[in-house]
Design a protein around this motif. Sequence first.
Motif, PDB file in Angstrom:
ATOM      1  N   LEU A   1       0.801  -1.228   0.000  1.00 39.14           N
ATOM      2  CA  LEU A   1       0.000   0.000   0.000  1.00 39.14           C
ATOM      3  C   LEU A   1       0.835   1.279   0.000  1.00 39.14           C
ATOM      4  O   LEU A   1       0.345   2.341  -0.375  1.00 39.14           O
ATOM      5  CB  LEU A   1      -0.937   0.014   1.227  1.00 39.14           C
ATOM      6  N   THR A   2       2.078   1.193   0.493  1.00 42.45           N
ATOM      7  CA  THR A   2       2.907   2.404   0.562  1.00 42.45           C
ATOM      8  C   THR A   2       4.382   2.052   0.421  1.00 42.45           C
ATOM      9  O   THR A   2       4.808   0.983   0.873  1.00 42.45           O
ATOM     10  CB  THR A   2       2.678   3.194   1.880  1.00 42.45           C
ATOM     11  N   SER A   3       5.141   2.979  -0.161  1.00 43.59           N
ATOM     12  CA  SER A   3       6.604   2.764  -0.224  1.00 43.59           C
ATOM     13  C   SER A   3       7.294   3.624   0.826  1.00 43.59           C
ATOM     14  O   SER A   3       8.518   3.702   0.880  1.00 43.59           O
ATOM     15  CB  SER A   3       7.119   3.103  -1.627  1.00 43.59           C
ATOM     16  N   ARG A   4       6.512   4.279   1.679  1.00 43.31           N
ATOM     17  CA  ARG A   4       7.090   5.168   2.685  1.00 43.31           C
ATOM     18  C   ARG A   4       7.493   4.362   3.937  1.00 43.31           C
ATOM     19  O   ARG A   4       6.993   3.259   4.152  1.00 43.31           O
ATOM     20  CB  ARG A   4       6.080   6.250   3.051  1.00 43.31           C
ATOM     21  N   PRO A   5       8.402   4.927   4.760  1.00 46.58           N
ATOM     22  CA  PRO A   5       8.809   4.201   5.983  1.00 46.58           C
ATOM     23  C   PRO A   5       7.641   3.997   6.947  1.00 46.58           C
ATOM     24  O   PRO A   5       6.739   4.831   7.018  1.00 46.58           O
ATOM     25  CB  PRO A   5       9.856   5.119   6.629  1.00 46.58           C
ATOM     26  N   PHE A   6       7.673   2.889   7.677  1.00 49.76           N
ATOM     27  CA  PHE A   6       6.636   2.582   8.671  1.00 49.76           C
ATOM     28  C   PHE A   6       7.313   1.884   9.843  1.00 49.76           C
ATOM     29  O   PHE A   6       8.481   1.483   9.762  1.00 49.76           O
ATOM     30  CB  PHE A   6       5.542   1.685   8.050  1.00 49.76           C
ATOM     31  N   ALA A   7       6.572   1.734  10.942  1.00 51.56           N
ATOM     32  CA  ALA A   7       7.128   1.088  12.140  1.00 51.56           C
ATOM     33  C   ALA A   7       6.323  -0.159  12.492  1.00 51.56           C
ATOM     34  O   ALA A   7       5.126  -0.236  12.213  1.00 51.56           O
ATOM     35  CB  ALA A   7       7.098   2.056  13.318  1.00 51.56           C
ATOM     36  N   VAL A   8       7.006  -1.117  13.105  1.00 52.46           N
ATOM     37  CA  VAL A   8       6.348  -2.311  13.646  1.00 52.46           C
ATOM     38  C   VAL A   8       6.666  -2.368  15.139  1.00 52.46           C
ATOM     39  O   VAL A   8       7.811  -2.163  15.540  1.00 52.46           O
ATOM     40  CB  VAL A   8       6.840  -3.592  12.937  1.00 52.46           C
ATOM     41  N   ASN A   9       5.636  -2.620  15.948  1.00 57.25           N
ATOM     42  CA  ASN A   9       5.776  -2.525  17.411  1.00 57.25           C
ATOM     43  C   ASN A   9       5.442  -3.834  18.117  1.00 57.25           C
ATOM     44  O   ASN A   9       4.507  -4.533  17.737  1.00 57.25           O
ATOM     45  CB  ASN A   9       4.817  -1.415  17.901  1.00 57.25           C
ATOM     46  N   LEU A  10       6.229  -4.135  19.147  1.00 61.31           N
ATOM     47  CA  LEU A  10       5.985  -5.330  19.976  1.00 61.31           C
ATOM     48  C   LEU A  10       6.000  -4.967  21.462  1.00 61.31           C
ATOM     49  O   LEU A  10       6.626  -3.983  21.865  1.00 61.31           O
ATOM     50  CB  LEU A  10       7.066  -6.384  19.725  1.00 61.31           C
ATOM     51  N   PHE A  11       5.340  -5.795  22.265  1.00 56.72           N
ATOM     52  CA  PHE A  11       5.446  -5.724  23.718  1.00 56.72           C
ATOM     53  C   PHE A  11       6.637  -6.601  24.120  1.00 56.72           C
ATOM     54  O   PHE A  11       6.671  -7.783  23.737  1.00 56.72           O
ATOM     55  CB  PHE A  11       4.198  -6.313  24.397  1.00 56.72           C
ATOM     56  N   VAL A  12       7.558  -6.071  24.904  1.00 52.59           N
ATOM     57  CA  VAL A  12       8.693  -6.871  25.385  1.00 52.59           C
ATOM     58  C   VAL A  12       8.234  -7.656  26.609  1.00 52.59           C
ATOM     59  O   VAL A  12       7.925  -7.073  27.649  1.00 52.59           O
ATOM     60  CB  VAL A  12       9.888  -5.971  25.779  1.00 52.59           C
ATOM     61  N   LEU A  13       8.173  -8.973  26.477  1.00 56.50           N
ATOM     62  CA  LEU A  13       7.651  -9.811  27.564  1.00 56.50           C
ATOM     63  C   LEU A  13       8.546 -11.019  27.784  1.00 56.50           C
ATOM     64  O   LEU A  13       9.103 -11.558  26.816  1.00 56.50           O
ATOM     65  CB  LEU A  13       6.244 -10.309  27.204  1.00 56.50           C
ATOM     66  N   PRO A  14       8.662 -11.480  29.039  1.00 57.66           N
ATOM     67  CA  PRO A  14       9.372 -12.734  29.274  1.00 57.66           C
ATOM     68  C   PRO A  14       8.547 -13.904  28.754  1.00 57.66           C
ATOM     69  O   PRO A  14       7.340 -13.764  28.577  1.00 57.66           O
ATOM     70  CB  PRO A  14       9.488 -12.797  30.806  1.00 57.66           C
TER      71      PRO A  14
END
Length: 353
Positions: free
Chosen positions: A56-69
Amino acid sequence: MLDKLPLPIVLAPMASGATTPPLVAAVCEAGGLGSLGCAMHEPEAMDRDVAEIRRLTSRPFAVNLFVLPELETPDPAAVAAVWEILRPIRAKLGLDAGAPPPTKFGQSFAAQFERLVALAPPIASFTFGIITRAQMEALHGAGCFVIGTATSVAEALAWQELGADAVCAQGSEAGGHRGTFLHPYGEAMNGTMALVPQVVDALRIPVLAAGGIMDGRGIVAALALGATAAQLGTVFLRATECGITRTWKDALGRAKDGDTRVSRIYTGRPARGLDTGLRRLLEPYADTLPTYPVQLGLTAEIRAAAAKAGNAEYISAWAGQAVALSREESAAAIMARLVEGMRAAHDRLVMPR
Ligand SMILES: Cc1cc2nc3c(=O)[nH]c(=O)nc-3n(C[C@H](O)[C@H](O)[C@H](O)COP(=O)(O)O)c2cc1C
C-alpha cells in the motif's frame, strides 16, 4: 529518520487490531509515520500485515511489539479464583458459564522478535520492557531504526544507554497500556507536559511525545517542549480505517473528559480506557489478579461477546484522557485536520518581545 518525515506526526502502534495496514499506510501516505501494533500477532500475521503495508505504501513505517518474558504456567488457583468471579458475567452474556478456563495465553515474544528481525521494517518500536543488547544489535544489523517507550527519565536513559535511536516519552494521559518497566506504575505517572521536557533535556537522541495529543495545538505544544514529533493514538481510534469494534467506537463518541481510568483488571497490566461495569466489578480484586497476558486471556471471551452484542459495559475500550476531542472521519481527513490545526496554533503564538 524521524526528522526526515514530511510531518512530525506518528500514528501510535495500537494492538487490539486497531492499527490495520490501511490505517498505517494512510498515515504514511499523508506524510506521517504509521505504526503497526503487532503485540497480539502470531508471526504469520506479522508477515501478512507487513506485506500488505509494503503493497500500500513505499514510505517508511514502524512495527511494534510488547517486550515480555516467556510465559510460565500460571498459578491454577489464581486462575480458578478469577474464573469464579467471571462466571456470572459469562452467563449474562450468553457464554458457557460451566466452561473451564483457557490454557493458552498470549504470544511468544521470542518468536515475534525473530520474525521482526527477518521482516526488517524501517523502524521497530517497543513498549512494556526493554530489549537485550544482543537484540538491539540484531535490529541494527537488519537496518532498523529502534524506538523504545519510556514513562520516566530513568527509563529513557536506559534505552539511550542500550543504543536506541529514539525514545517515545509516554505521559500519563495516554490511552492503552502504561509502558512502565523500571518502577511500580504509580510512580511513573508524570503527565506529558511534565515528562517530555525532562526527557528531552536528559537525552541526546530524538524524543517522541505521547499522551493526550489530539489536534494541531497539542502537536505544536509537543514540538515546543522539544519533541521531534508527536505520537497520537486515541485520535485515530475513530478513523474509518481503524479496526476496533463498532461498540468501542460508539463508546468513544459518547465519552467526556473524566471518563477514563487506569486499571489492571482487564489484562493484568495497568492500562487507560473508558470506565466500565467490568472494571467496577473487578477493581476490588485488582491487586490479586494474574499478570499480563493471563488476565487478558481470562477476560477475552467476555470482552469479545460484549463488543459483539453492543454492550459497552463489559468491553475494554482503551482511550486517552482527551478522547472527547476525537471525530469519526477518514485517516486522511484526520491528518489534514491535524496539519490545519498546527498552522492555526502556530499563527496564534505571540512571543514576548
Ligand atoms: C487502543 C490503544 C492501543 C495501544 N496499543 C499500543 C501498542 O500496541 N504498543 C504501544 O507501544 N503503545 C500502544 N498504545 C499506547 C500508544 O503508543 C500511545 O502511548 C498513546 O496512544 C498516546 O496517548 P493518546 O492515546 O492520548 O494519543 C496504545 C494506545 C491505545 C489507545
